[in-house]
Enzyme design. Structure first.
Site, PDB file in Angstrom:
ATOM      1  N   HIS A   1     -12.338   6.210 -12.173  1.00 31.09           N
ATOM      2  CA  HIS A   1     -11.259   5.699 -11.395  1.00 31.09           C
ATOM      3  C   HIS A   1      -9.988   5.573 -12.348  1.00 31.09           C
ATOM      4  O   HIS A   1      -9.081   6.067 -12.357  1.00 31.09           O
ATOM      5  CB  HIS A   1     -11.527   4.603 -10.548  1.00 31.09           C
TER       6      HIS A   1
ATOM      7  N   SER B   1       0.764  -1.142  -0.046  1.00 31.40           N
ATOM      8  CA  SER B   1       0.088  -0.108  -0.079  1.00 31.40           C
ATOM      9  C   SER B   1       0.811   1.278   0.006  1.00 31.40           C
ATOM     10  O   SER B   1       2.009   1.243   0.587  1.00 31.40           O
ATOM     11  CB  SER B   1      -0.853  -0.176   1.279  1.00 31.40           C
ATOM     12  N   GLY B   2       0.396   2.209  -0.903  1.00 27.61           N
ATOM     13  CA  GLY B   2       1.349   3.523  -0.639  1.00 27.61           C
ATOM     14  C   GLY B   2       2.640   3.213  -1.610  1.00 27.61           C
ATOM     15  O   GLY B   2       3.707   4.065  -0.928  1.00 27.61           O
TER      16      GLY B   2
ATOM     17  N   HIS C   1      -3.477  -3.090 -12.036  1.00 28.74           N
ATOM     18  CA  HIS C   1      -4.350  -1.997 -11.775  1.00 28.74           C
ATOM     19  C   HIS C   1      -3.469  -0.321 -12.282  1.00 28.74           C
ATOM     20  O   HIS C   1      -2.381  -0.366 -11.755  1.00 28.74           O
ATOM     21  CB  HIS C   1      -4.962  -1.718 -10.455  1.00 28.74           C
TER      22      HIS C   1
ATOM     23  N   GLU D   1      -6.166  -3.014  -2.664  1.00 28.36           N
ATOM     24  CA  GLU D   1      -6.819  -3.673  -3.530  1.00 28.36           C
ATOM     25  C   GLU D   1      -6.646  -5.111  -3.439  1.00 28.36           C
ATOM     26  O   GLU D   1      -7.054  -6.001  -4.373  1.00 28.36           O
ATOM     27  CB  GLU D   1      -6.567  -3.187  -4.851  1.00 28.36           C
TER      28      GLU D   1
END
Length: 218
Positions: free
Chosen positions: A155, A42-43, A92, A73
């Site tokens: 998105h 994440s991040g 993604h 995700e």
């Protein structure tokens, strides 16, 4: 696990080729032998990302190895990999022209033979829903179905593939198709590839389009 190094390498390629910016997007790949999934944390800071930063999870999303929290995700990645045994990678992106499709809610039509090869047909759009939840994962997985790509409304985009190199190629094919399609519409009416030709091209890609060693003859 060598796959962690490859996921880190292709995540950086996503960044340098502008499929993502800043800490956008995420990438996962399944180890075929063990069934474990390597996913970006994440991040993610792509510029400093290393193999040790990649998180290893099982097919339910439980962390097996890694020092960071996996991508928000992760529920989506694991669900798609559970449902699609024909693919082993999920990517993604936030590539601009594919994202435009999700703002207009207009599916990306097949206008390029090169893109039809790997995309295999019009790219569907999942309606907007806040990402990161199980409900969102189920919505995207259902919209994706048997396709190789799906647009997330308001998105970004997501592509799937059998391995990291081909998944990366599919992500660029998606962006190329979207860009050419929308630019062509500014000048006139795009001519779409016939559905039967798209199907045949995609069938060829699934069966033949990969690196193969040259046969050596005595």
């Amino acid at each position: 696990m060598e796959l962690r190094n490859e996921v880190a390498r292709y995540a950086k390629k996503m960044y340098t080729s502008r499929l993502v910016r800043a800490t956008q997007g995420n990438l996962s790949a399944r180890d075929v032998a063990s069934g474990l999934i390597c996913i970006t944390p994440s991040g993610t800071d792509y510029e400093t990302l290393s193999a040790e930063d990649i998180v290893v999870v099982d097919e339910t999303g439980q962390v097996v190895e890694g020092r960071w929290q996996p991508s928000i995700e992760t529920p989506l990645h694991t669900l798609i990999l559970q449902q699609r045994r024909d693919i082993h990678c999920v990517m993604h992106t936030h590539s601009p022209y594919a994202t435009i499709s999700g703002v207009l809610y207009e599916p990306i039509a097949m206008v390029l033979a090169e893109s039809a090869l790997c995309l295999g047909g019009e790219v569907p759009i999942a309606p907007y829903q806040r990402s990161g939840s199980r409900e969102f994962a189920e919505l995207v997985a259902k919209t994706l179905g048997h396709h190789m790509a799906v647009i997330w409304g308001n998105h970004g985009a997501m592509v799937v593939g059998p391995d990291l190199p081909r998944t990366f190629s599919i992500a660029h094919a998606l962006e190329d198709s979207a860009q050419i399609y929308f630019l062509a519409r500014l000048l006139g009416t795009p001519h779409l590839l016939p559905p039967e030709e798209v199907e045949q091209l995609h069938r060829f890609w699934l069966a033949e389009y990969r690196q193969k060693p040259i046969e050596q003859h005595a």
